[in-house]
Each structure stands twice: as structure tokens, then as C-alpha cells.
Scaffold this motif. Structure first.
Motif, PDB file in Angstrom:
ATOM      1  N   VAL A   1      -6.210   9.240   4.162  1.00 29.97           N
ATOM      2  CA  VAL A   1      -5.235   9.119   3.087  1.00 29.97           C
ATOM      3  C   VAL A   1      -3.925   8.766   3.777  1.00 29.97           C
ATOM      4  O   VAL A   1      -3.416   9.552   4.567  1.00 29.97           O
ATOM      5  CB  VAL A   1      -5.099  10.437   2.288  1.00 29.97           C
ATOM      6  N   ARG A   2      -3.422   7.562   3.495  1.00 33.05           N
ATOM      7  CA  ARG A   2      -2.204   7.097   4.167  1.00 33.05           C
ATOM      8  C   ARG A   2      -1.076   6.922   3.162  1.00 33.05           C
ATOM      9  O   ARG A   2      -1.280   6.391   2.077  1.00 33.05           O
ATOM     10  CB  ARG A   2      -2.470   5.775   4.874  1.00 33.05           C
ATOM     11  N   GLY A   3       0.108   7.370   3.562  1.00 29.15           N
ATOM     12  CA  GLY A   3       1.292   7.205   2.733  1.00 29.15           C
ATOM     13  C   GLY A   3       1.493   8.306   1.722  1.00 29.15           C
ATOM     14  O   GLY A   3       2.228   8.115   0.753  1.00 29.15           O
ATOM     15  N   ALA A   4       0.862   9.466   1.928  1.00 27.66           N
ATOM     16  CA  ALA A   4       1.006  10.576   0.976  1.00 27.66           C
ATOM     17  C   ALA A   4       2.479  10.877   0.745  1.00 27.66           C
ATOM     18  O   ALA A   4       3.263  10.961   1.686  1.00 27.66           O
ATOM     19  CB  ALA A   4       0.271  11.811   1.476  1.00 27.66           C
ATOM     20  N   GLY A   5       2.840  10.999  -0.517  1.00 33.34           N
ATOM     21  CA  GLY A   5       4.221  11.274  -0.873  1.00 33.34           C
ATOM     22  C   GLY A   5       5.054  10.012  -1.054  1.00 33.34           C
ATOM     23  O   GLY A   5       6.227  10.087  -1.378  1.00 33.34           O
TER      24      GLY A   5
END
Length: 155
Positions: free
Chosen positions: A63-67
């Protein structure tokens, strides 16, 4: 999941995965989904358990870029069923929930059981049920891309 049944009963057999209620509801809501989400949700292979492009049994890899407003979620194939990985790019992310069944696992949710994409006031919601928890994103739209890979005994 609102429509997908992860614990259906068929005769004496319980714990059966059954997307039938979602699939029968999908034609009623598909026009309310953003274009990318609609294309992914209504793809004939998406819920066909025999298809190489069924999401069942993919493994959540990253999961990349959470937030952030733009995110990517990558799923790894398993060679006995799939011949491609799946990358989903989410645009206009307004919410993300990673709900592990066991807090010690963190974001390691394991293999995908099934998913469900529904219309949302912000675009769509995408709930992905895995063996060890659930990942839910709300976004303006999503783009799902199957990426070729080479299967080997080391995968």
C-alpha cells in the motif's frame, strides 16, 4: 461487505463465498460508479473464480501513499491461479481504513477473499476483504491494471 456474502450456506456446507447478491445489485448501481471503478467492478472476470483475472487469492503486496490523495495498492499473483499482478491506482482518496484482524500483523492482510465497490458521495468505496483483515478506500475514482509477470516455482 454490504452485498458480498463471505459466509454463505449451501446445503450443509458453510463458509462459502457468494458474490451473487452484489452481482445482481451491480447493474442498478454501476451508472453511479466513476468510470474506472465501473469498468473494474463490471468486468466479467472479476468474480469468476475460474478466471485468471478474478481478485480472489491475490495477495496484498504493498500500500503506497497512505494518507495522500493519490494511492496505489499492489496485489501479487499466485502462479496456480493468476499469471499477472494487479495494481490499483486510487485518485482523490478521501478515506482509508486498514483493519487487521490481529494488531500484530499491521498491514499484512494476506490473500484476498473478495472485494466490493460501491458508489459513495466522494466517488466510490472499495472494500477488500482478506484472510487477516480488511482494506477499505474511498476515492474519486480508481484505475485497475493487470501487469504481466513470469511465474516460477520461486514466486
Amino acid at each position: 461487505m454490504e452485498y458480498v456474502n463471505l459466509d454463505a450456506q449451501v446445503g450443509d456446507l458453510s463458509g462459502v463465498l457468494d458474490p451473487a447478491r452484489y452481482l445482481s445489485h451491480l447493474p442498478l448501481i454501476s451508472c453511479d460508479l466513476p468510470p474506472g471503478a465501473r469498468a473494474f467492478a463490471t468486468d466479467a472476470d472479476h468474480y469468476d473464480f475460474r478466471s485468471r483475472r478474478c481478485v480472489k487469492d491475490l495477495t496484498l503486496r504493498a500500500v503506497r501513499g497512505a494518507g495522500r490523495e493519490e494511492m496505489e495498492v499492489e496485489f501479487q499473483h499466485n502462479c496456480w491461479k493468476h499469471d499477472q499482478d494487479l495494481l490499483i491506482r486510487y485518485a482523490g482518496v478521501s478515506g482509508i481504513i486498514i483493519d487487521p484482524a490481529d494488531e500484530d500483523r499491521g498491514a499484512d492482510l494476506g490473500a484476498v477473499i473478495l472485494d466490493e465497490i460501491l458508489p459513495h458521495r466522494d466517488g466510490c468505496s472499495h472494500e477488500i476483504a482478506c484472510w487477516y483483515g480488511t482494506l477499505t478506500l474511498v476515492c474519486r475514482d480508481l484505475q485497475a491494471t493487470w501487469i504481466g509477470t513470469i511465474c516460477s516455482s520461486e514466486s
